[in-house]
Structures are given as structure tokens and as C-alpha cells.
Design a protein around this motif. Structure first.
Motif, PDB file in Angstrom:
ATOM      1  N   ASP A 104       0.846  -1.192   0.000  1.00 57.83           N
ATOM      2  CA  ASP A 104       0.000   0.000   0.000  1.00 57.83           C
ATOM      3  C   ASP A 104       0.880   1.240   0.000  1.00 57.83           C
ATOM      4  OD1 ASP A 104      -2.320   1.341  -0.060  1.00 57.83           O
ATOM      5  OD2 ASP A 104      -3.114   0.547   1.815  1.00 57.83           O
ATOM      6  N   ILE A 126      -5.463  10.175   7.401  1.00 58.33           N
ATOM      7  CA  ILE A 126      -6.403  10.345   8.512  1.00 58.33           C
ATOM      8  C   ILE A 126      -5.887   9.474   9.659  1.00 58.33           C
ATOM      9  CG2 ILE A 126      -8.796  10.135   9.282  1.00 58.33           C
ATOM     10  CD1 ILE A 126      -9.538  10.100   6.245  1.00 58.33           C
ATOM     11  N   LYS A 139       4.448   3.586   6.282  1.00 57.14           N
ATOM     12  CA  LYS A 139       3.663   3.511   7.510  1.00 57.14           C
ATOM     13  C   LYS A 139       3.883   4.816   8.262  1.00 57.14           C
ATOM     14  CE  LYS A 139       2.845  -1.207   8.927  1.00 57.14           C
ATOM     15  NZ  LYS A 139       3.431  -1.984   7.807  1.00 57.14           N
ATOM     16  N   ILE A 163      -3.774   5.291  15.320  1.00 57.05           N
ATOM     17  CA  ILE A 163      -4.808   4.521  14.600  1.00 57.05           C
ATOM     18  C   ILE A 163      -4.948   5.167  13.227  1.00 57.05           C
ATOM     19  CG2 ILE A 163      -7.247   3.895  14.541  1.00 57.05           C
ATOM     20  CD1 ILE A 163      -7.155   4.005  17.640  1.00 57.05           C
ATOM     21  N   ASP A 164      -4.688   4.350  12.213  1.00 56.43           N
ATOM     22  CA  ASP A 164      -4.507   4.911  10.868  1.00 56.43           C
ATOM     23  C   ASP A 164      -5.654   4.485   9.955  1.00 56.43           C
ATOM     24  OD1 ASP A 164      -3.656   5.756   8.454  1.00 56.43           O
ATOM     25  OD2 ASP A 164      -1.676   4.818   8.535  1.00 56.43           O
ATOM     26  N   VAL A 165      -6.534   5.435   9.632  1.00 55.09           N
ATOM     27  CA  VAL A 165      -7.612   5.122   8.671  1.00 55.09           C
ATOM     28  C   VAL A 165      -7.459   6.017   7.436  1.00 55.09           C
ATOM     29  CG1 VAL A 165      -9.303   4.150  10.264  1.00 55.09           C
ATOM     30  CG2 VAL A 165      -9.192   6.609   9.973  1.00 55.09           C
ATOM     31  N   ILE A 202      -6.852   7.461   3.678  1.00 53.89           N
ATOM     32  CA  ILE A 202      -7.275   7.047   2.344  1.00 53.89           C
ATOM     33  C   ILE A 202      -6.003   6.729   1.579  1.00 53.89           C
ATOM     34  CG2 ILE A 202      -8.641   7.654   0.318  1.00 53.89           C
ATOM     35  CD1 ILE A 202     -10.241   7.703   2.922  1.00 53.89           C
ATOM     36  N   VAL A 224      -7.266   2.076  -0.465  1.00 55.25           N
ATOM     37  CA  VAL A 224      -8.590   2.573  -0.082  1.00 55.25           C
ATOM     38  C   VAL A 224      -9.189   3.373  -1.236  1.00 55.25           C
ATOM     39  CG1 VAL A 224      -9.882   3.992   1.538  1.00 55.25           C
ATOM     40  CG2 VAL A 224      -8.025   2.558   2.367  1.00 55.25           C
ATOM     41  N   ALA A 251      -5.905  -7.597   3.982  1.00 60.08           N
ATOM     42  CA  ALA A 251      -6.968  -6.953   4.752  1.00 60.08           C
ATOM     43  C   ALA A 251      -8.281  -7.005   3.983  1.00 60.08           C
ATOM     44  CB  ALA A 251      -6.599  -5.504   5.053  1.00 60.08           C
ATOM     45  N   PRO A 286      -2.747  -7.827   8.016  1.00 58.89           N
ATOM     46  CA  PRO A 286      -3.799  -6.921   7.556  1.00 58.89           C
ATOM     47  C   PRO A 286      -3.745  -5.574   8.274  1.00 58.89           C
ATOM     48  CG  PRO A 286      -4.718  -8.730   8.869  1.00 58.89           C
ATOM     49  CD  PRO A 286      -3.274  -9.015   8.705  1.00 58.89           C
ATOM     50  N   GLY A 287      -3.823  -4.511   7.502  1.00 60.66           N
ATOM     51  CA  GLY A 287      -3.792  -3.169   8.084  1.00 60.66           C
ATOM     52  C   GLY A 287      -5.183  -2.751   8.535  1.00 60.66           C
ATOM     53  N   PHE A 288      -5.233  -2.036   9.659  1.00 55.10           N
ATOM     54  CA  PHE A 288      -6.531  -1.663  10.220  1.00 55.10           C
ATOM     55  C   PHE A 288      -7.319  -0.739   9.287  1.00 55.10           C
ATOM     56  CE2 PHE A 288      -9.117   1.414  12.547  1.00 55.10           C
ATOM     57  CZ  PHE A 288     -10.042   0.552  13.097  1.00 55.10           C
ATOM     58  N   GLY A 289      -6.620   0.222   8.688  1.00 53.14           N
ATOM     59  CA  GLY A 289      -7.287   1.215   7.839  1.00 53.14           C
ATOM     60  C   GLY A 289      -8.075   0.567   6.711  1.00 53.14           C
ATOM     61  N   LEU A 290      -7.418  -0.371   6.012  1.00 54.93           N
ATOM     62  CA  LEU A 290      -8.074  -1.007   4.861  1.00 54.93           C
ATOM     63  C   LEU A 290      -9.224  -1.903   5.326  1.00 54.93           C
ATOM     64  CD1 LEU A 290      -8.034  -1.075   1.844  1.00 54.93           C
ATOM     65  CD2 LEU A 290      -6.475  -3.005   1.922  1.00 54.93           C
ATOM     66  N   ILE A 291      -9.043  -2.572   6.472  1.00 58.26           N
ATOM     67  CA  ILE A 291     -10.141  -3.391   7.022  1.00 58.26           C
ATOM     68  C   ILE A 291     -11.355  -2.496   7.269  1.00 58.26           C
ATOM     69  CG2 ILE A 291     -10.908  -4.698   9.045  1.00 58.26           C
ATOM     70  CD1 ILE A 291      -8.105  -5.788   9.302  1.00 58.26           C
ATOM     71  N   PHE A 292     -11.090  -1.370   7.924  1.00 59.38           N
ATOM     72  CA  PHE A 292     -12.157  -0.423   8.256  1.00 59.38           C
ATOM     73  C   PHE A 292     -12.889   0.047   7.006  1.00 59.38           C
ATOM     74  CE2 PHE A 292     -13.274   4.093   8.644  1.00 59.38           C
ATOM     75  CZ  PHE A 292     -14.216   4.023   9.651  1.00 59.38           C
ATOM     76  N   TRP A 293     -12.116   0.542   6.033  1.00 58.02           N
ATOM     77  CA  TRP A 293     -12.735   1.101   4.825  1.00 58.02           C
ATOM     78  C   TRP A 293     -13.401   0.025   3.973  1.00 58.02           C
ATOM     79  CZ3 TRP A 293     -13.973   5.865   4.841  1.00 58.02           C
ATOM     80  CH2 TRP A 293     -13.164   6.821   5.465  1.00 58.02           C
ATOM     81  N   THR A 294     -12.776  -1.151   3.881  1.00 61.83           N
ATOM     82  CA  THR A 294     -13.369  -2.220   3.066  1.00 61.83           C
ATOM     83  C   THR A 294     -14.717  -2.639   3.647  1.00 61.83           C
ATOM     84  OG1 THR A 294     -11.171  -3.017   2.543  1.00 61.83           O
ATOM     85  CG2 THR A 294     -12.977  -4.493   2.046  1.00 61.83           C
TER      86      THR A 294
END
Lengths: 373, 162
Positions: A53, A74, A113, A142-144, A146, A150, A245, B6-14
Motif C-alpha cells: 500500500d 487520517i 507507515k 490509529i490509521d484510517v 485514504i 482505499v 486486509a 492486515p492493516g486496520f485502515g483497509l479493514i475499516f474502509w473495506t
């Protein structure tokens, strides 16, 4: 109209072209062909970078500088709360040297990362505590964000809506009396195939109807994500369906759907297998329990491994040119790549089919009611 | 290792995107499409069934026609036969009547002939008798002209009576 939404979202990702002075972009390193001793390692890194990614969507290199679409970062920290900023703030730094300060929190990017930056830089100018193998020891927020994957996920979702909603409108407008035209005529055989050959065949007449919409969504979602992954440039190029993921989420959803719909017979077959002696039943129960989780685990690994392996093979074949350091290798490399590409187009559809088929099969096993044993 | 973490961000968005997508598509796409496809399949099915039914009816109708035709033919044959019979009967009757009449006429004629014959015979007898008497008278007159002969005769006759 859909196209407008698409562009609005794309521009919302704050397109900014990179103008970094010093970058560690591996593709350009490779293209510069100044590799000597670390050649193999570098090619490994290039491949890993491509299937991994990233916080920006790389378009191409221009005069040694990468040109990319910066995507929003984010992150959430307990102290600083939610922080949103463009990944261009890192100026293409991926070595933890560029510190971005938002909401009183200091972030650095290291090997794609985001970490909370150390108070001061070490002797290399890196704001991180690294161990002997150059792994960062710093805490991560905590990384969300885009990220590229994504963004590719959103493109997949939007593409699905663009393709499928007009077809649905066609039916709404014309009713059921007319033959399908345009997108509807393309989709209808696929929809009927998923309904009859995947859902009906495996789930059975009694229950299949309520799973058809999920299976259809799953099939098209994986297929389009796979196909987007095959396009080497924007809006493709991300290895979304080859990301663990992504496949994990789909596998977990399958696990939930299968077990939520499990009938009495299904649980009986797991915990107290009918038709075998009691000691064997006791022996079988843990095995069956493991298989409950093994099935979706296999789904997750199958899609991930197939898509990632394909990408690795393609990148390796192209890298042959650089490994052997000869332009004369390129015809062979290109022909082999083309061959793998064609197989991958098939695999993209096949994997979507297999994922939907196996999910339907597991649902079928869960809702099946036995009459006698 | 990085690859299979698995990355948390992609899990969340997926999760978010896919569930939203399933919801939207189910409501606005799969629902209407599946309903329309099912409706069309059903209407095609019905059309095929009704065509089959029409064909069956057509067949029945044809059989009916055949039956009516056969009946008509049978009726015509019966009528013809009846006519023929009637004709034959009439002719026979007429013949019979003619024959009877003829016989009656013949019988009449025969009776008449018999009657006339009898009458003629009677007349003939009468005339013969008269003629005989005449002749006998004349003979007697002639014979009895001399007395001797008269006597001889009376004797002869007496002889006969004896």
C-alpha cells in the motif's frame, strides 16, 4: 452525472504534484540502473513496494521526480484526536526524516507507515528509534488514511454503481416486458448465472433467494477490484484484491453469513456428528470446529495469494530486463508478461467466481436440512 | 510478514464500503433487476404454456371437425341408402300393385271369357237342340208319312223298352 461524482471525489483527494528535492522512490532508482551489489534486494523492494500500500498514488516520474496524486492521511491519537492532512506534507519522504506536525502531534512516514515521531533525530536524520534490522519501534496512531488501496476500493465501488445502477434503471423504466439492451444485456447473463449456477445450485430452492443480492455484490466487487488491479496506471495499479486486509474482510463476512444462517443440522454435524460412534464424535468435534474457521481462512488466502502472486510474477518478468541489465531481454520479458497478463484476466474472473461459489457452497451446507441419518 | 499483516485502515474502509455497496445495490439494483428478470421468465413460461394450450385446443378442434365431417358423411350415406331403399320399395310396390292389377284384369277377362263361352255354349246348345228338334220333326214327318213305317217304329221302340 455519475462521472461528476467520480471527479469530485478524485479532486477531493487533493491532487498535488510532487516536487520533492530528495526522494527515495525505488522505481526511479531502478530506472537509473545504478544498481550494483544490492540489485536483487532492490528488485525485491520494488516488487514489494508495488504490491504494498502507499499514501500517494504514483503516476510517473518526470525528470527524476515522482509525480503522484497525494491522498488524505487520517490518523487518530488519544492526545491529539483526529488529524487529517494531505500526504504531500511528507514531501515524498519515506525514511522518517520529514516530520509533520498536526494538532500538536508529530508524525513521520517510514516504509509506507505512519509513526509518532521521536523527539529528536538520530545521526541519520531519522526521527525514529530503529532496531538492528531497521524496524521502527515507535508507536503508531490509529490509521484510517485514504491510502492507494482505499482509493482503489472507492473507485471499485463507484465503478460498480456506475455500471450496475443504469442497468437497474433500464429495468425500472421498461418493466420486465422488454429484452435487455446496453449494459443490462451485458449484466443479465452474469446475474442469471450467479443466481442459477452459484446460488440456486449450491444453496437450494428453499433458501437461495435471500442470498442472491449478497453473492452478486461479492462476485462483481471482487471481479472489478481484480480487473482494476491489472490496469498498470491510475485508476488501477493498486493491489487491492491482493491485500490480505481486503480478502480478510470478505472472508469474515462469509464466515458471519454462513454461521448466522446455520440450521440445527449444521451445528449438529459440527458438535455431535450423527451416524458415527461416540468416541469418534468426540474426536470429530474439534476438527469440525476448526473447519468452520478454516473454510473462510482458505477463502482469504486463496484470493490474496492468487492476486499477489500474479502481480509478483508480472513484476519479476519485467524486472528481468534490469536484473540481466540488457535491452535484448525485453522482447522475451514482454511476451511472457503479456502471457501472464492474459492468464490474469482469466484469473480475475475465475477468482471472483470461486469466492462467490465457495461462499454459496458454505451457505448451502449451513442451511441444508437432512431428512434422515 | 508485512504482506500477510492486515492493516486496520483497509479493514475499516473495506468493511464500510462493501457493506454500504451491498445495501445500496440490493435496494436499488439487484432487487429491481432480479424482480424484472423473474417476471420476464415467468411471462415467457406462461406464454409457452398458453401456446401449448392453444395447440392442444387446435388439435381438439381439428379432431372435432373430423368427427363432424365423419358424422355428416355417415348421415349422407344413410340418407342415400334410405332414398335408395325408398325408391326400391316404391318400385317394388308399384310392380306388385301392377302385377296384382294385371292378374285381376286377366282373372276378370278369363271370367268374362268363361261366361261368354258358357253363354255361347248355351246358345249353341239351344240352337243345336232347336235344329235337332227341327230335323227330328222333319224326319218324323217324312218317316210317318206311311202307316206301316209308323207301326214298325212303334214296335222298335217298344222293343227297346222291353
Amino acid at each position: 452525472m455519475h462521472r461528476n461524482i467520480f471527479f469530485t471525489i478524485i479532486t477531493a483527494f487533493a491532487i498535488s504534484f510532487g516536487n520533492a528535492q530528495e526522494h527515495e522512490h525505488i522505481t526511479s532508482d531502478l530506472a537509473a540502473s545504478d544498481l550494483d551489489t544490492h540489485e536483487d534486494e532492490d528488485i525485491n523492494a520494488v516488487i514489494m513496494h508495488h504490491i504494498g500500500d502507499s499514501y500517494d498514488w504514483h503516476l510517473f516520474d518526470w525528470k527524476g521526480h515522482p509525480v503522484s496524486v497525494s491522498l488524505p492521511v487520517i490518523v487518530y491519537t488519544n492526545k491529539g484526536g483526529l488529524s487529517v492532512f494531505s500526504s504531500s506534507a511528507f514531501h515524498h519522504d519515506d525514511a522518517g526524516k520529514e516530520v509533520v506536525e498536526v494538532n500538536g502531534q508529530r508524525f513521520v512516514k517510514y516504509h509506507e507507515k505512519i509513526y509518532l515521531a521521536s523527539q529528536s533525530a538520530n545521526e541519520d536524520g531519522v526521527y525514529l528509534d530503529l532496531d538492528e534490522e531497521h524496524h521502527a519501534l515507535n508507536a503508531r496512531p490509529i490509521d484510517v488514511s485514504i491510502t492507494k488501496n482505499v482509493a482503489s476500493l472507492f473507485v471499485t465501488a463507484i465503478l460498480m454503481l456506475i455500471i450496475i445502477l443504469p442497468a437497474a434503471n433500464y429495468y425500472k423504466r421498461n418493466g420486465s416486458g422488454v429484452a435487455p439492451k446496453g449494459m443490462a444485456s451485458f449484466l443479465e447473463p452474469l446475474i442469471v448465472f450467479v443466481r442459477d449456477e452459484i446460488a440456486l445450485q449450491n444453496i437450494g430452492h428453499k433458501h437461495y433467494n435471500r442470498f442472491v443480492p449478497y453473492l452478486l455484490s461479492l462476485f462483481f466487487f471482487i471481479w472489478i477490484a481484480n480487473m482494476l488491479g491489472l490496469i498498470p496506471f491510475i485508476p488501477g495499479g493498486a493491489n487491492l484484491s491482493g491485500n490480505i486486509a481486503f480478502t480478510m474482510v470478505l472472508a469474515v463476512l462469509s464466515l458471519i453469513i454462513v454461521n448466522v444462517n446455520g440450521k440445527k443440522d449444521y451445528w449438529k454435524h459440527i458438535f455431535w456428528m450423527p451416524g458415527v460412534p461416540v468416541p469418534v464424535r468426540i474426536l470429530l468435534a474439534p476438527i469440525e470446529l476448526v473447519s468452520v474457521f478454516a473454510k473462510p481462512f482458505a477463502l482469504m488466502i486463496r484470493l490474496f495469494a492468487n492476486m499477489t502472486a500474479g502481480h509478483i510474477v508480472i513484476l519479476s518478468l519485467i524486472s528481468l530486463i534490469f536484473v540481466l541489465d540488457s535491452i535484448w531481454v525485453s522482447p522475451a520479458a514482454i511476451i511472457l508478461t503479456l502471457f501472464i497478463f492474459i492468464i490474469k484476466v482469466l484469473v480475475a474472473l475465475l477468482q471472483a467466481y470461486i469466492f462467490a461459489l465457495l461462499t454459496a457452497l458454505f451457505i448451502g451446507q449451513a442451511v441444508e436440512e437432512h431428512e434422515h441419518h | 510478514m508485512e504482506l500477510v499483516t492486515p492493516g486496520f485502515g483497509l479493514i475499516f474502509w473495506t468493511t464500510l464500503t462493501f457493506l454500504l455497496l451491498v445495501f445500496l445495490l440490493k435496494k436499488f439494483a439487484w432487487g429491481p433487476i432480479l424482480t424484472a428478470v423473474k417476471d420476464r421468465e415467468e411471462s415467457i413460461d406462461n406464454a409457452l404454456k398458453s401456446a401449448e394450450k392453444a395447440r392442444e385446443e387446435m388439435k381438439n378442434l381439428q379432431a372435432d371437425n373430423e368427427k363432424i365431417l365423419a358424422e355428416a358423411r355417415a348421415e349422407r350415406d344413410a340418407m342415400l341408402k334410405e332414398g335408395r331403399e325408398l325408391r326400391d320399395k316404391t318400385i317394388d310396390g308399384a310392380k306388385e300393385a301392377a302385377k296384382a292389377e294385371a292378374e285381376k284384369m286377366i282373372e276378370n277377362a278369363r271370367e268374362q271369357i268363361e261366361m261368354q263361352k258358357r253363354a255361347a255354349m248355351t246358345e249353341l246348345k239351344n240352337q243345336v237342340a232347336a235344329l235337332s228338334i227341327d230335323m227330328a220333326e222333319k224326319i218324323l214327318r217324312k218317316e210317318l208319312a206311311d202307316a206301316k213305317k209308323q207301326e214298325a217304329l212303334i214296335n222298335e221302340m217298344l222293343e227297346d223298352i222291353k
